[in-house]
Design an enzyme around this catalytic site. Structure first.
Site, PDB file in Angstrom:
ATOM      1  N   SER A 214       2.008   0.266 -10.048  1.00 43.38           N
ATOM      2  CA  SER A 214       1.251   1.647  -9.874  1.00 43.38           C
ATOM      3  C   SER A 214      -0.355   1.410  -9.585  1.00 43.38           C
ATOM      4  CB  SER A 214       1.681   2.520 -10.701  1.00 43.38           C
ATOM      5  OG  SER A 214       0.887   2.491 -11.952  1.00 43.38           O
ATOM      6  N   LYS A 215      -0.697   2.484  -9.198  1.00 43.49           N
ATOM      7  CA  LYS A 215      -2.208   2.614  -8.947  1.00 43.49           C
ATOM      8  C   LYS A 215      -2.934   2.540 -10.172  1.00 43.49           C
ATOM      9  CE  LYS A 215      -2.220   4.572  -4.168  1.00 43.49           C
ATOM     10  NZ  LYS A 215      -2.970   5.571  -3.471  1.00 43.49           N
ATOM     11  N   ARG A 216      -2.103   2.812 -11.297  1.00 40.36           N
ATOM     12  CA  ARG A 216      -2.739   3.210 -12.733  1.00 40.36           C
ATOM     13  C   ARG A 216      -2.837   1.812 -13.454  1.00 40.36           C
ATOM     14  NH1 ARG A 216       0.381   7.402 -11.646  1.00 40.36           N
ATOM     15  NH2 ARG A 216       1.956   6.455 -12.812  1.00 40.36           N
TER      16      ARG A 216
END
Length: 442
Positions: A214-216
């Site tokens: 994910s982007k995190r």
């Protein structure tokens, strides 16, 4: 070699450039360069509420940093523009009316427009996934797709297909998460009477625990590699191996070789495992083996940002030559070299305690300064011989001079080769620093 191959990277400017997007751009770029085709950058900016100029700039910066130059698109132009979806309204209206006039669309009560599925089995041969079939006959499982919102805004599926038609795409290389969208797109192509391009859905990138990246997640943003001082060629090498295999038991490939060997047939079917430690290892290898000229080019922005006051390029290059071997990331460079360019450098407390506050240490440094001052030759070999000769003449161990003199001339207990460091500093500065240190701590 040139060909009619036309591929594209079509990001939405709603956040930073993700490594998954960068890998997709890279595979398209590699395929274009391998075949002598054309690589297009198209900005899918129809989501006005979420688009930002900063995100658009992050796309340009990331692609440029990675060396993925586009042949058509923003700043380059081309015969198939505009290359921003926000500027293609007339084109979308033309295709919308074509579908509407042919009876393929219907309007809902809320004012949105839907495309009538052809309600049959959609079949296509994917260059990575093989033969694929989707039974679209069940309207509950595959409802008719919306192509235009009540406010007149366009939905991804429609404008994506229209742009690929108008821009003459021969291949659509994208993430496997788009595979389920493909039958909807194939139906649109059929309704418009246009053959669909060849599809190649590349494997997802997963974290080491098997979860979808994910982007995190750490390492997800291309900007992070830029800020931390990774070599772009190392990141490109790392990304190309996330789903593609050269069928050889090695991992370091320069970009010319990757272009030469890249083939869609060698893209793996299974998901790619993201290993940031491997990327870090690759970066160390690239920094170690690259030319000093390239190392200096990559390090200079970090040095300039830190306002390191080097006098000229020759002085800077001489310093970088002796810190290059131990540099793991380029953002380390300013701290590694700062003491070369100021006489007001700090001393490590622990190093002072262990090396300078030992009984007799300052007397030993005084003797070493005198020996250095009397030296006629100032090369690493001569410096080493003088230090060891001074130790032997006085019955001292070499380390009783090595450790205190390192702290004296750099303020640090760890750094580049002591003798090369002294050579770069020069005899006068080395002697002056040793004597200054003796005065400071006596």
């Amino acid at each position: 070699m040139s060909s009619n191959v036309r591929v594209r990277f079509a990001p939405s400017p709603t956040g930073y450039l993700h490594v998954g997007g960068a890998r997709t751009a890279l595979f398209n770029w590699l395929f274009a360069r391998h075949t002598g085709g054309t690589f297009i950058l198209r900005i899918e900016d129809t989501d006005k509420a979420r688009n930002t100029e900063a995100a658009t700039q992050a796309i340009y910066d990331g692609l440029n940093w990675l060396g993925l130059d586009w042949d058509e698109g923003p700043f380059k132009g081309g015969n198939h523009g505009p290359y921003f979806q926000s500027e293609r309204e007339d084109i979308y209206l033309r295709y919308f009316n074509k579908l509407k006039d042919a009876g393929h669309l219907y309007e809902e009560e809320n004012g949105s427009w839907r495309f009538k599925s052809l309600r049959k089995v959609v079949k296509f041969d994917d260059l990575v996934c093989g033969h694929v079939e989707f039974d679209m006959s069940n309207a509950e499982i595959h409802p008719d797709i919306t192509i235009r919102r009540p406010d007149g805004g366009w939905i991804f599926h429609f404008v994506n297909v229209v742009d690929d038609i108008e821009m003459g795409m021969t291949h659509v290389i994208r993430g496997e998460d788009h595979l389920s969208n493909t039958p909807k797109h194939v139906e649109l192509y059929e309704a418009l009477g246009v053959p669909h391009p060849q599809f190649a859905h590349i494997p997802l990138i997963l974290n080491r625990d098997g979860s979808k990246m994910s982007k995190r997640d750490q390492g997800a943003a291309v900007g992070g590699y830029m800020e931390q001082g990774y070599a772009p060629e190392a990141v490109v090498n790392f990304l190309c191996l996330l789903g593609w295999s050269p069928k050889e038991n090695r991992e370091i490939f320069d970009i010319k070789e990757i272009i030469e060997r890249f083939d869609l047939a060698h893209i793996n079917r299974k998901a790619a495992s993201f290993d940031l430690e491997k990327c870090h290892w690759m970066n160390v290898q690239y920094l170690l083996h690259m030319s000093l000229e390239r190392f200096t080019q990559l390090a200079r922005p970090f040095i300039d940002r830190a306002a390191i006051p080097y006098k000229n390029d020759a002085e800077l290059t001489a310093v970088l030559a002796i810190v290059k071997e131990k540099t793991k990331q380029l953002d380390e460079v300013p701290d590694r070299i700062s003491f070369f360019f100021t006489e007001d450098y700090a001393y490590e407390d622990e190093g002072v305690e262990k090396a300078l506050k030992v009984p007799g240490a300052l007397d030993k440094l005084t003797a070493l300064a005198a020996a250095f001052e009397a030296s006629e030759t100032w090369t690493p070999e001569a410096i080493e011989a003088t230090l060891k000769g001074t130790a032997a003449a006085n019955g001292w161990k070499n380390k009783e001079l090595i450790h205190p003199s390192r702290i004296a001339v750099s303020g640090r207990s760890v750094g580049p080769s002591l003798y090369h460091m002294m050579e770069v500093l020069g005899k006068d500065r080395t002697v002056a620093r040793i004597r200054k240190t003796v005065e400071k701590f006596k």
